[in-house]
Design a protein around this motif. Structure first.
Motif, PDB file in Angstrom:
ATOM      1  N   VAL A 111      45.107-100.971 -70.032  1.00 20.99           N
ATOM      2  CA  VAL A 111      44.308 -99.859 -71.082  1.00 20.99           C
ATOM      3  C   VAL A 111      43.838 -98.781 -70.190  1.00 20.99           C
ATOM      4  CG1 VAL A 111      42.290 -99.593 -72.689  1.00 20.99           C
ATOM      5  CG2 VAL A 111      43.594-101.720 -72.546  1.00 20.99           C
ATOM      6  N   ALA A 112      43.445 -99.145 -69.109  1.00 24.41           N
ATOM      7  CA  ALA A 112      42.860 -97.825 -68.258  1.00 24.41           C
ATOM      8  C   ALA A 112      44.079 -97.103 -67.700  1.00 24.41           C
ATOM      9  CB  ALA A 112      42.093 -98.485 -66.870  1.00 24.41           C
ATOM     10  N   GLN A 113      45.181 -97.893 -67.570  1.00 24.94           N
ATOM     11  CA  GLN A 113      46.228 -97.018 -67.024  1.00 24.94           C
ATOM     12  C   GLN A 113      46.678 -96.091 -68.095  1.00 24.94           C
ATOM     13  OE1 GLN A 113      49.188-100.081 -66.221  1.00 24.94           O
ATOM     14  NE2 GLN A 113      49.017 -99.866 -64.072  1.00 24.94           N
ATOM     15  N   GLU A 114      46.886 -96.546 -69.120  1.00 21.38           N
ATOM     16  CA  GLU A 114      47.234 -95.366 -70.292  1.00 21.38           C
ATOM     17  C   GLU A 114      46.246 -94.441 -70.486  1.00 21.38           C
ATOM     18  OE1 GLU A 114      50.385 -95.378 -71.178  1.00 21.38           O
ATOM     19  OE2 GLU A 114      50.845 -97.351 -70.306  1.00 21.38           O
ATOM     20  N   TYR A 115      45.075 -94.794 -70.469  1.00 20.52           N
ATOM     21  CA  TYR A 115      44.002 -93.853 -70.797  1.00 20.52           C
ATOM     22  C   TYR A 115      43.973 -92.700 -69.510  1.00 20.52           C
ATOM     23  CZ  TYR A 115      39.134 -92.337 -69.863  1.00 20.52           C
ATOM     24  OH  TYR A 115      37.956 -91.491 -69.737  1.00 20.52           O
ATOM     25  N   ALA A 116      44.068 -93.239 -68.384  1.00 17.98           N
ATOM     26  CA  ALA A 116      43.904 -92.201 -67.162  1.00 17.98           C
ATOM     27  C   ALA A 116      45.180 -91.294 -67.288  1.00 17.98           C
ATOM     28  CB  ALA A 116      44.040 -93.075 -65.916  1.00 17.98           C
ATOM     29  N   ARG A 117      46.506 -92.053 -67.513  1.00 18.97           N
ATOM     30  CA  ARG A 117      47.574 -91.181 -67.471  1.00 18.97           C
ATOM     31  C   ARG A 117      47.475 -89.887 -68.400  1.00 18.97           C
ATOM     32  NH1 ARG A 117      51.735 -96.510 -67.469  1.00 18.97           N
ATOM     33  NH2 ARG A 117      51.825 -96.771 -65.084  1.00 18.97           N
ATOM     34  N   SER A 118      46.917 -90.167 -69.711  1.00 17.70           N
ATOM     35  CA  SER A 118      47.000 -89.130 -70.706  1.00 17.70           C
ATOM     36  C   SER A 118      45.982 -88.187 -70.146  1.00 17.70           C
ATOM     37  CB  SER A 118      46.524 -89.846 -71.969  1.00 17.70           C
ATOM     38  OG  SER A 118      45.149 -89.811 -72.320  1.00 17.70           O
ATOM     39  N   LEU A 119      44.783 -88.606 -69.459  1.00 20.49           N
ATOM     40  CA  LEU A 119      43.756 -87.529 -69.263  1.00 20.49           C
ATOM     41  C   LEU A 119      44.604 -86.851 -67.992  1.00 20.49           C
ATOM     42  CD1 LEU A 119      40.346 -89.131 -69.046  1.00 20.49           C
ATOM     43  CD2 LEU A 119      41.313 -87.701 -70.810  1.00 20.49           C
ATOM     44  N   ILE A 120      45.022 -87.301 -67.075  1.00 22.30           N
ATOM     45  CA  ILE A 120      45.549 -86.762 -65.890  1.00 22.30           C
ATOM     46  C   ILE A 120      46.596 -85.546 -66.594  1.00 22.30           C
ATOM     47  CG2 ILE A 120      47.001 -86.773 -63.882  1.00 22.30           C
ATOM     48  CD1 ILE A 120      45.402 -89.541 -63.556  1.00 22.30           C
ATOM     49  N   LYS A 121      47.478 -86.038 -67.374  1.00 24.50           N
ATOM     50  CA  LYS A 121      48.388 -85.202 -67.746  1.00 24.50           C
ATOM     51  C   LYS A 121      47.785 -83.864 -68.627  1.00 24.50           C
ATOM     52  CE  LYS A 121      52.522 -85.799 -71.039  1.00 24.50           C
ATOM     53  NZ  LYS A 121      52.974 -86.747 -71.870  1.00 24.50           N
ATOM     54  N   GLU A 122      46.749 -84.316 -69.220  1.00 29.34           N
ATOM     55  CA  GLU A 122      45.955 -83.006 -70.197  1.00 29.34           C
ATOM     56  C   GLU A 122      45.082 -82.250 -69.037  1.00 29.34           C
ATOM     57  OE1 GLU A 122      44.476 -84.656 -73.384  1.00 29.34           O
ATOM     58  OE2 GLU A 122      46.234 -85.679 -73.862  1.00 29.34           O
ATOM     59  N   GLY A 123      45.054 -83.026 -67.840  1.00 30.88           N
ATOM     60  CA  GLY A 123      43.967 -82.207 -67.035  1.00 30.88           C
ATOM     61  C   GLY A 123      42.455 -82.168 -67.543  1.00 30.88           C
ATOM     62  N   ARG A 124      42.265 -83.297 -68.140  1.00 29.31           N
ATOM     63  CA  ARG A 124      40.998 -83.503 -68.434  1.00 29.31           C
ATOM     64  C   ARG A 124      40.197 -84.725 -67.587  1.00 29.31           C
ATOM     65  NH1 ARG A 124      39.580 -85.193 -73.733  1.00 29.31           N
ATOM     66  NH2 ARG A 124      41.809 -86.406 -74.064  1.00 29.31           N
ATOM     67  N   PRO A 125      38.846 -84.520 -67.631  1.00 33.75           N
ATOM     68  CA  PRO A 125      38.090 -85.501 -66.906  1.00 33.75           C
ATOM     69  C   PRO A 125      37.741 -86.638 -67.779  1.00 33.75           C
ATOM     70  CG  PRO A 125      36.623 -83.791 -67.626  1.00 33.75           C
ATOM     71  CD  PRO A 125      37.935 -83.419 -67.990  1.00 33.75           C
TER      72      PRO A 125
END
Ligand code: NDP
Length: 241
Positions: A111-125
């Motif tokens: 769950v954390a992988q998918e969550y973090a991947r999407s934030l990193i892609k969007e450049g959001r903290p």
């Protein structure tokens, strides 16, 4: 702690600590995406809190990834789902061990992988809180697989804290002592065992779900912006040597 307008994924939202976290977040105007197993809980989460609720068995890796992706986009993540089975070490079965590691360790990672991947892609903290246990610090009889699964979760938390912080995503662990939820009934219904545990808690009581939820929300919030990679006991002093 300000959560207005934030979308928060909460796993294990159906009962116990997870449900109390949902209640507190909704009270503070967050939008919750709840991941949980029982259909009945999915319905009451929708009805009582108006949150999005996704039914998933977190023991199933593929279904977990699918549910994690369906829960996005989100600002914050709480991995709260957990399960236990009581077996003495010598009788711990491979099946039970694998089940506990799948739910308590592998699912938070996915769950954390998918969550973090999407934030990193969007450049959001963002911020992640993993609900571990004092059982990752202490050997508790009959909890071999549970202790191991939570120790593994702590390892993940620390690596996430190092690898994700440069992207603006913090990760911390919260470690409850016995907390009065359906899981505690399963693990501590023997009065003799419960009394022995209680004696070791200086504040003289077991935790309530709200005791844990408050700390989870603090670590998730911007007030904890400089807190990263910690393992925070919420144990009434149980861990004092
Ligand atoms: P509960 O058993 O009361 O609630 C757990 C929640 O997680 C339920 O909604 C449950 O859904 C869900 N869940 C469990 N397994 C799965 C699965 N395979 N797939 C999807 N959802 C699942 O537990 P608590 O609230 O007590 O525990 C919450 C967290 O706190 C856990 O990580 C636990 O290890 C930790 N903890 C608890 C302590 C305690 O004394 N209560 C002490 C220390 C740590 P369902 O019921 O439908 O299966």
């Amino acid at each position: 702690m300000e959560f207005k307008g934030k979308t928060v994924i909460v796993t294990g939202a159906g009962k116990g600590i997870g449900r109390e976290i949902v209640r507190m977040l909704v009270e503070r105007d967050a939008q919750v995406v709840a991941l949980t197993r029982s259909a009945a809980d999915v319905e009451t989460l929708r009805g009582e809190f108006g949150c999005r609720a996704i039914q998933v068995d977190l023991a199933d890796a593929d279904a977990t990834r699918e549910a994690a992706i369906a829960a996005l986009p989100a600002d914050l993540l709480i991995n709260c789902a957990g399960t236990t089975e009581l077996q003495p070490f010598l009788e711990t079965t491979v099946e039970a061990f694998d089940r506990l590691v799948a739910v308590n360790t592998r699912a938070p990672m996915i769950v954390a992988q998918e969550y973090a991947r999407s934030l990193i892609k969007e450049g959001r903290p963002g911020a992640i809180v993993n609900v571990s246990s004092v059982a990752s610090f202490v050997g508790i009889p009959d909890h071999a697989a549970y202790c191991a699964s939570k120790g593994g979760l702590d390892g993940l938390t620390r690596v996430m804290a190092k690898e994700l912080a440069p992207h603006g995503i913090r990760a911390n662990g919260v470690h409850p002592t016995v907390t009065l939820t359906p899981m505690a009934v399963k693990a501590w219904s023997d009065p003799e065992k419960a009394a022995g545990m209680m004696k070791r808690i200086p504040v003289g009581r077991f935790a309530e779900p709200a005791d844990i939820a408050e700390v989870v929300l603090f670590l998730l919030s911007d007030q904890a912006a400089m807190v990263n990679g910690i393992s925070m006991p919420v144990d009434g002093g149980y861990m004092i040597a």
